[in-house]
Design a protein around this motif. Structure first.
Motif, short mmCIF file in Angstrom:
data_model
loop_
_atom_site.label_atom_id
_atom_site.label_comp_id
_atom_site.label_asym_id
_atom_site.label_seq_id
_atom_site.Cartn_x
_atom_site.Cartn_y
_atom_site.Cartn_z
N VAL A 189 0.85 -1.21 0.00
CA VAL A 189 0.00 0.00 0.00
C VAL A 189 0.88 1.25 0.00
O VAL A 189 0.61 2.21 -0.73
N LEU A 190 1.94 1.23 0.82
CA LEU A 190 2.81 2.41 0.90
C LEU A 190 3.56 2.67 -0.39
O LEU A 190 3.81 3.83 -0.74
N ARG A 191 3.94 1.65 -1.12
CA ARG A 191 4.68 1.87 -2.37
C ARG A 191 3.78 1.74 -3.60
O ARG A 191 4.27 1.61 -4.71
N SER A 192 2.48 1.83 -3.40
CA SER A 192 1.55 1.63 -4.51
C SER A 192 1.64 2.70 -5.59
O SER A 192 1.28 2.46 -6.73
N ARG A 193 2.14 3.87 -5.27
CA ARG A 193 2.29 4.91 -6.30
C ARG A 193 3.43 4.56 -7.25
O ARG A 193 3.34 4.78 -8.44
N ARG A 194 4.53 4.03 -6.68
CA ARG A 194 5.68 3.66 -7.52
C ARG A 194 5.42 2.36 -8.27
O ARG A 194 5.74 2.23 -9.44
N ARG A 195 4.92 1.36 -7.55
CA ARG A 195 4.67 0.06 -8.14
C ARG A 195 3.35 -0.47 -7.61
O ARG A 195 3.28 -1.03 -6.52
N PRO A 196 2.28 -0.27 -8.38
CA PRO A 196 0.97 -0.74 -7.91
C PRO A 196 0.97 -2.27 -7.76
O PRO A 196 1.61 -2.97 -8.54
N PRO A 197 0.26 -2.78 -6.77
CA PRO A 197 0.18 -4.24 -6.60
C PRO A 197 -0.54 -4.86 -7.79
O PRO A 197 -1.44 -4.26 -8.37
N ARG A 198 -0.13 -6.07 -8.12
CA ARG A 198 -0.75 -6.79 -9.24
C ARG A 198 -1.76 -7.77 -8.68
O ARG A 198 -1.51 -8.98 -8.64
N GLY A 199 -2.86 -7.24 -8.23
CA GLY A 199 -3.91 -8.09 -7.67
C GLY A 199 -4.50 -8.97 -8.74
O GLY A 199 -4.54 -8.61 -9.91
N GLY A 200 -4.95 -10.13 -8.34
CA GLY A 200 -5.55 -11.04 -9.31
C GLY A 200 -6.20 -12.22 -8.62
O GLY A 200 -6.09 -12.42 -7.41
N PHE A 201 -6.85 -13.01 -9.45
CA PHE A 201 -7.53 -14.21 -8.96
C PHE A 201 -6.66 -15.43 -9.23
O PHE A 201 -6.08 -15.55 -10.31
N ALA A 202 -6.60 -16.31 -8.26
CA ALA A 202 -5.88 -17.57 -8.41
C ALA A 202 -6.89 -18.70 -8.29
O ALA A 202 -7.73 -18.70 -7.39
#
Length: 162
Positions: A82-95
Motif C-alpha cells: 500500500v505504501l509503495r503503490s504509487r511507484r509500483r501498484p500491486p498486481r492483484g488477481g484471482f488464483a
C-alpha cells in the motif's frame, strides 16, 4: 444436566451482556437476562455441528504457528504494498486452486485461514468442492502462489482431517 444447560459459560455471558446493554441491574432485567441466558443455548444447541475428527495434533500445532507467522508477514507485505503503490501498484488477481481436501471441517478451516491472512480473500468454492478461487492482493505468479498455498495450508489440513 447437559441437555438443559448445554453451555453455562455462554449462559453467563449472555446474561451479563443483557445487563450491560440495558444498563440496568433492576430485578426485571436480572430475571429477563437470566431467562434469555438459559433459553438461547438450549434453543441453538441443535444447530451446533458435531465435532470433526482431529488427527495429528502436532501437525495442528505446527499449522497454527505457520498461520500466525503468515498473518504477521502478510500484514507487513500488504502494508508495504500500500505504501509503495504509487511507484509500483500491486498486481492483484484471482488464483484458481485445485483442491485435494474434501473434508467439510478441513474446508471450513481452510476458509478461516484464508480469511485471517491479510492479502487473500476467499472468493468462490466450486459446487463440487474441487476448485477454489481466491483474490490475492499481489499476485505476480499464479502457479507459484498455488503451490505455496497448497503446501502451506491444504497439505497440513489434509493430514489433520484425513
Amino acid at each position: 444436566m447437559r441437555r438443559w444447560f448445554p453451555s453455562l459459560l455462554l449462559s453467563a455471558a449472555l446474561w451479563a451482556l443483557w445487563l450491560v446493554l440495558n444498563e440496568s441491574a433492576g430485578p426485571g432485567h436480572l430475571l429477563l437476562g437470566l431467562v434469555i441466558g438459559l433459553a438461547v443455548p438450549v434453543l441453538v444447541a441443535p444447530l451446533k455441528p458435531a465435532g470433526g475428527p482431529l488427527r495429528k495434533p502436532l501437525v495442528l500445532a505446527r499449522l497454527i504457528l505457520t498461520v500466525g507467522h503468515d498473518v504477521v508477514r502478510s500484514a507487513l507485505e500488504v502494508a508495504g504494498g500500500v505504501l509503495r503503490s504509487r511507484r509500483r501498484p500491486p498486481r492483484g488477481g484471482f488464483a484458481t486452486i485445485p483442491l485435494d481436501l474434501r473434508d467439510p471441517f478441513g474446508l471450513a478451516a481452510l476458509s478461516m485461514i484464508t480469511t485471517v491472512v491479510p492479502g487473500t480473500v476467499w472468493s468462490e468454492l466450486a459446487s463440487d468442492n474441487r476448485t477454489l478461487r481466491l483474490h490475492v492482493f499481489d499476485l505476480p505468479d499464479e502457479a507459484e502462489f498455488v503451490a505455496f498455498y497448497k503446501d502451506r495450508y491444504e497439505r497440513p489440513l489434509k493430514e489433520i482431517f484425513g
